[in-house]
Motif scaffolding. Sequence first.
Motif, short mmCIF file in Angstrom:
data_model
loop_
_atom_site.label_atom_id
_atom_site.label_comp_id
_atom_site.label_asym_id
_atom_site.label_seq_id
_atom_site.Cartn_x
_atom_site.Cartn_y
_atom_site.Cartn_z
N PHE A 14 -21.91 17.40 -6.99
CA PHE A 14 -22.17 18.59 -6.19
C PHE A 14 -22.10 18.28 -4.69
O PHE A 14 -21.47 19.00 -3.91
CB PHE A 14 -23.55 19.16 -6.53
CG PHE A 14 -23.98 20.30 -5.66
CD1 PHE A 14 -23.58 21.60 -5.93
CD2 PHE A 14 -24.78 20.08 -4.54
CE1 PHE A 14 -23.96 22.65 -5.11
CE2 PHE A 14 -25.16 21.13 -3.72
CZ PHE A 14 -24.75 22.42 -4.01
N LEU A 15 -22.73 17.18 -4.28
CA LEU A 15 -22.74 16.82 -2.87
C LEU A 15 -21.34 16.44 -2.37
O LEU A 15 -20.97 16.73 -1.23
CB LEU A 15 -23.72 15.66 -2.63
CG LEU A 15 -25.20 16.03 -2.77
CD1 LEU A 15 -26.05 14.77 -2.84
CD2 LEU A 15 -25.65 16.90 -1.60
N TRP B 299 -27.04 11.83 2.25
CA TRP B 299 -27.38 12.63 1.08
C TRP B 299 -28.72 12.15 0.54
O TRP B 299 -29.02 10.94 0.56
CB TRP B 299 -26.34 12.45 -0.04
CG TRP B 299 -24.97 12.99 0.26
CD1 TRP B 299 -24.61 13.86 1.25
CD2 TRP B 299 -23.77 12.69 -0.47
NE1 TRP B 299 -23.27 14.13 1.18
CE2 TRP B 299 -22.72 13.42 0.15
CE3 TRP B 299 -23.47 11.88 -1.55
CZ2 TRP B 299 -21.41 13.36 -0.30
CZ3 TRP B 299 -22.17 11.82 -2.02
CH2 TRP B 299 -21.14 12.55 -1.39
N PHE B 300 -29.51 13.07 0.03
CA PHE B 300 -30.78 12.72 -0.60
C PHE B 300 -30.86 13.43 -1.96
O PHE B 300 -30.58 14.63 -2.05
CB PHE B 300 -31.97 13.16 0.26
CG PHE B 300 -31.92 12.67 1.67
CD1 PHE B 300 -32.32 11.39 1.99
CD2 PHE B 300 -31.46 13.49 2.69
CE1 PHE B 300 -32.28 10.93 3.30
CE2 PHE B 300 -31.41 13.05 4.00
CZ PHE B 300 -31.81 11.76 4.30
N ILE B 301 -31.26 12.70 -2.98
CA ILE B 301 -31.35 13.25 -4.33
C ILE B 301 -32.73 12.93 -4.89
O ILE B 301 -33.09 11.75 -5.03
CB ILE B 301 -30.26 12.67 -5.26
CG1 ILE B 301 -28.87 12.91 -4.68
CG2 ILE B 301 -30.39 13.25 -6.66
CD1 ILE B 301 -27.78 12.14 -5.40
N SER C 238 -30.51 17.35 -0.94
CA SER C 238 -30.49 17.78 0.45
C SER C 238 -29.54 16.87 1.21
O SER C 238 -29.21 15.77 0.75
CB SER C 238 -31.90 17.74 1.07
OG SER C 238 -32.50 16.47 0.87
N TRP C 239 -29.10 17.34 2.34
CA TRP C 239 -28.17 16.54 3.13
C TRP C 239 -28.35 16.85 4.60
O TRP C 239 -28.80 17.95 4.98
CB TRP C 239 -26.73 16.77 2.70
CG TRP C 239 -26.21 18.16 2.86
CD1 TRP C 239 -25.55 18.68 3.94
CD2 TRP C 239 -26.27 19.22 1.90
NE1 TRP C 239 -25.21 19.98 3.72
CE2 TRP C 239 -25.63 20.35 2.47
CE3 TRP C 239 -26.81 19.33 0.61
CZ2 TRP C 239 -25.53 21.56 1.81
CZ3 TRP C 239 -26.70 20.53 -0.06
CH2 TRP C 239 -26.07 21.63 0.53
N LEU C 240 -28.02 15.87 5.41
CA LEU C 240 -28.10 16.01 6.86
C LEU C 240 -26.69 16.26 7.37
O LEU C 240 -25.87 15.36 7.45
CB LEU C 240 -28.68 14.73 7.48
CG LEU C 240 -29.18 14.82 8.92
CD1 LEU C 240 -30.38 15.76 9.01
CD2 LEU C 240 -29.56 13.44 9.44
N ARG C 241 -26.44 17.53 7.68
CA ARG C 241 -25.09 17.89 8.10
C ARG C 241 -24.82 17.41 9.52
O ARG C 241 -25.73 17.02 10.26
CB ARG C 241 -24.91 19.40 8.02
CG ARG C 241 -25.88 20.21 8.84
CD ARG C 241 -25.51 21.67 8.85
NE ARG C 241 -26.53 22.49 9.47
CZ ARG C 241 -26.71 22.60 10.78
NH1 ARG C 241 -25.95 21.90 11.61
NH2 ARG C 241 -27.67 23.38 11.28
N ILE D 194 -32.60 8.89 -4.82
CA ILE D 194 -31.36 8.22 -4.45
C ILE D 194 -30.93 8.77 -3.10
O ILE D 194 -30.95 9.99 -2.89
CB ILE D 194 -30.25 8.45 -5.50
CG1 ILE D 194 -30.68 7.91 -6.86
CG2 ILE D 194 -28.95 7.79 -5.06
CD1 ILE D 194 -29.70 8.24 -7.98
N SER D 195 -30.56 7.89 -2.19
CA SER D 195 -30.01 8.35 -0.92
C SER D 195 -28.70 7.62 -0.66
O SER D 195 -28.53 6.47 -1.06
CB SER D 195 -31.00 8.11 0.23
OG SER D 195 -31.25 6.74 0.39
N VAL D 196 -27.79 8.33 -0.02
CA VAL D 196 -26.48 7.76 0.31
C VAL D 196 -26.30 7.88 1.81
O VAL D 196 -26.32 8.99 2.37
CB VAL D 196 -25.34 8.50 -0.42
CG1 VAL D 196 -24.00 7.85 -0.08
CG2 VAL D 196 -25.58 8.49 -1.93
N GLU D 197 -26.16 6.74 2.46
CA GLU D 197 -25.95 6.70 3.91
C GLU D 197 -24.45 6.66 4.19
O GLU D 197 -23.74 5.85 3.63
CB GLU D 197 -26.65 5.45 4.47
CG GLU D 197 -26.63 5.35 5.97
CD GLU D 197 -27.86 5.97 6.60
OE1 GLU D 197 -27.90 6.06 7.83
OE2 GLU D 197 -28.77 6.36 5.84
#
Length: 546
Positions: A76-77, A87-89, A102-105, A289-292
Amino acid sequence: MAELRKGQGLRQSMAWLHTWSGLLVCWVLFLVFCGGTASYVKDEITLWMKPELHARLGGDISAATTSQAAEGAIAFLREQAPNAERWFINLPDDRRSTTTVSWLRQPRPEDAGKGNRARLEMRTLDAVTGTPVPGARETRGGEFLYRLHFDLHYMSAIWARWIIGFCTMFMLVAILSGVITHRRIFADFFTFRSRKGPRSWLDAHNATAVLALPFHLMITYTGLVTLLFMYMPWGMQAVYQGDPKRFDAELGLRAPRVQAAGVPAPLAPVGPMLAQAIARWDGVAPARISVERPNDANAIVTMTRDAGHSLSSLRPTVVFAGTTGAFKETFGDDPGNASATRGVMVGLHVAHFAPPLLRALFFASGLAGCLMVATGALLWAVKTRQSHARTIAATGRTPFGLRLVEALNLGVIAGLPIAFASYFWANRLVPVGIAQRPDMEIRMFFTAWAIAALVAQIRPTRGMWRVLLGTGAVLFAGLPLLNALTGTAHLGVTLLHGPAVLAGFDLTVLAIGLGLGAAAWWLGRPRPAARGAGASARTGAMGEAS
């Protein structure tokens, strides 16, 4: 000094310190206690504020595997926010049946000066399919109330935390000086003298303070510890030359941030990374889970273990290279003694470890804290009005300081319940598909509070206390009816078939509404016949406690 060495002199000094350290910040502290108390049930509040999810709660919340939920969220992200910074899950658990992403646009011109909060987007996904829940409304839910109690709103988070820290230190001083001041504090806990003016308010203040005194001390001190390195950064600055990210990484608090390489690169499949993390943790799944820097050559994937019922807030973390899925490093597996101690203190403050009954006890203790602050502020106003009774009766004018305190008491103590209830009403009445819907709910919170505060400044009278408390009572007591009219999980269903968390919310707000209604009714009772010159001067304050 000779007098101070005697017990009475010390208590008198502490009484002055207790009065002013409590009064000067009591209105901010009331907000902090209200928001912090709601934080213990923020997931349950968020669930109630998403009625579209209620029909899905009857099934098994573990129907989706952790891997399935994570892969669906990543897909989805990848489609909705490919250019986001992070991204944060949040994966499903025993309090949450859906996946929250959630995500930091990327920043826009209109975001200038607003900080990261303005750039954070959030969605609720079906844990099985990885798609947005049909018709699910956007809302900050309980997260707004949680952030409110230490970040405030409409201002810089750094400034807000300094303000809250300053007020919290005053709170700690007020608690300690209050214990010293009241020689018979525990005996007085079992004493309540009704309709005795200031004496009754002091009894009420003592009872609510002693009822949860260990909690009040713990929550105040640990609240300061949560932001310890912001309030006392000198050691960290000296050793790490002002690089807090390197300090956090070495302490095991969080993985280091990375800069984008500017080279597009696809993210590796998350399933193998998830399997490695679970194997390292002996079968325990991650909670977050976060994706940098997703879809960039420098991307990293961070997985944080579910803490379960661990007392510490420190959670082991595993970091992977985003483009290859290769293991990079771990954090928090073996924290030092100082870090572990701080982790336990922060864990006590946030209470993520607590099972439902213990969280209910924390919630009740938080409500006692709200009453402690409120009765303390009202006690000062009642005593001060009594001491100025002859002057007020002779001139017909209330001293400016007393009138200001009475207006602030009315606007905060009676106004905040209206704001909280209005937030919940807005959640159900604002159209679901409207743009920036979460901001509209929050705006309703502050608009309702501003109106109550303005009315309080114009007319801080006993009658206005009845009006505002009665308004709060109607709004809170009406929430179960609103839930029945706008959702399917009303008390007629949840009391018999569950889920218990939704029944608990409705019953709690109903109890709060009844409590506010009882207070409004009590203020409308005929008062005793006036005695002395000061009797007529009590009309501006709450008056005698029953």
